[in-house]
Design an enzyme around this catalytic site. Structure first.
Site, mmCIF file in Angstrom:
data_model
loop_
_atom_site.group_PDB
_atom_site.id
_atom_site.type_symbol
_atom_site.label_atom_id
_atom_site.label_comp_id
_atom_site.label_asym_id
_atom_site.label_seq_id
_atom_site.Cartn_x
_atom_site.Cartn_y
_atom_site.Cartn_z
ATOM 1 C CB SER A 62 -17.404 33.390 -65.950
ATOM 2 O OG SER A 62 -17.195 32.420 -64.961
ATOM 3 N NE ARG A 91 -32.499 13.633 -62.433
ATOM 4 C CZ ARG A 91 -32.078 14.853 -62.050
ATOM 5 N NH1 ARG A 91 -31.156 15.464 -62.745
ATOM 6 N NH2 ARG A 91 -32.590 15.440 -61.008
ATOM 7 C CG HIS A 105 -17.327 20.821 -57.103
ATOM 8 N ND1 HIS A 105 -18.704 20.908 -57.043
ATOM 9 C CD2 HIS A 105 -16.898 20.833 -55.823
ATOM 10 C CE1 HIS A 105 -19.084 20.944 -55.779
ATOM 11 N NE2 HIS A 105 -18.003 20.896 -55.015
ATOM 12 C CB VAL A 127 -23.018 14.280 -57.074
ATOM 13 C CG1 VAL A 127 -22.711 15.770 -57.196
ATOM 14 C CG2 VAL A 127 -24.348 13.968 -57.730
#
Ligand code: GRF
Length: 232
Positions: free
Chosen positions: A48, A100, A144, A179
């Site tokens: 979105s 990763r 976030h 993070v």
């Protein structure tokens, strides 16, 4: 005598803020810069935010081209949006890589091959490694769903509900190794209502995300263009 809104606000401490969502910084006009910035969008989910970036470009609120949408999840709905709006996309499935690091390298190569200038993590459910962070220093941003530094990590909306905070929101920030910790570009506050479920709250947070993410992209792009100008 009937007071106008402003007087009412100034004279009444009980002014009802409940339906208001605060965005900060307050300058909500998108900066105008030239030339267009080349974006790379990373997404894993519904897309979105990706769709609102497209709409902002169409509405001339954002002077950008989307060079590529990169998804790591072959079933994510963001792909459908890329097809709908004819945005080029590529699936780089992390499950096809042994580490990763190797996956990150493939993502980075794609971004570099397409001369992407600014990378947007718009619901990218992966931690990015130092190589990408260093390569796109100050050109990699994330959205976030909380008012950072509160509620970092996964399920931030549920974390806010569990802590019974009264205001949460969303944050666009630069990406750093830790993070959800880089410098904050823009935030929007969203009140939590007593009757809120996770879904109703998520909807209101996402409404604000769709406003602040394109705005943050324009701000960062404007900085990038000004830095280039200064160096000339
Ligand atoms: C957003 O809520 C964003 O804050 C988080 O992931 C979600 C992505 O939503 N990082 P969508 O895929 O853009 O709809």
């Amino acid at each position: 005598m009937k007071q106008d809104n402003r007087e009412y606000r100034e004279n009444n401490l009980s002014y009802d803020l409940n339906e208001q969502n605060l965005i900060s910084p307050l300058d909500t006009e998108s900066p105008l810069y030239e030339p267009k910035i080349r974006l790379g969008i990373l997404a894993s989910g519904n897309g979105s935010n990706f769709e609102y970036i497209i709409k902002s470009i169409q509405n001339k609120k954002l002077n950008a081209d989307i060079a590529i949408l990169i998804v790591n999840n072959p079933n994510c709905l963001a792909i459908k949006k890329a097809i709908k709006y004819k945005v080029p996309y590529v699936i780089i499935n992390h499950r096809d890589f042994d580490s990763r690091f190797e996956h990150d390298m493939m993502v980075m190569k794609k971004l570099e091959d397409l001369s992407v200038e600014l990378v947007i993590m718009a619901g990218w459910m992966r931690i990015v490694g130092e190589e990408i962070i260093n390569r796109f220093n100050n050109r990699l941003i994330n959205i976030h769903p909380s008012l950072l530094p509160s509620f970092k990590g996964i399920d931030a909306i549920q974390q806010a509900i569990d802590k019974r905070v009264k205001i949460t929101g969303c944050t666009v920030h630069y990406v750093q190794k830790e993070v959800d910790s880089g410098s904050i570009i823009i935030q929007a506050a969203v009140p939590i209502k007593e009757k809120d479920s996770k879904e109703t709250l998520k909807k209101r947070i996402q409404n604000m995300e769709h406003i602040i993410l394109p705005l943050a992209i324009a701000k960062v792009a404007n900085n990038i263009r000004n830095i280039i100008k200064d160096n000339k």
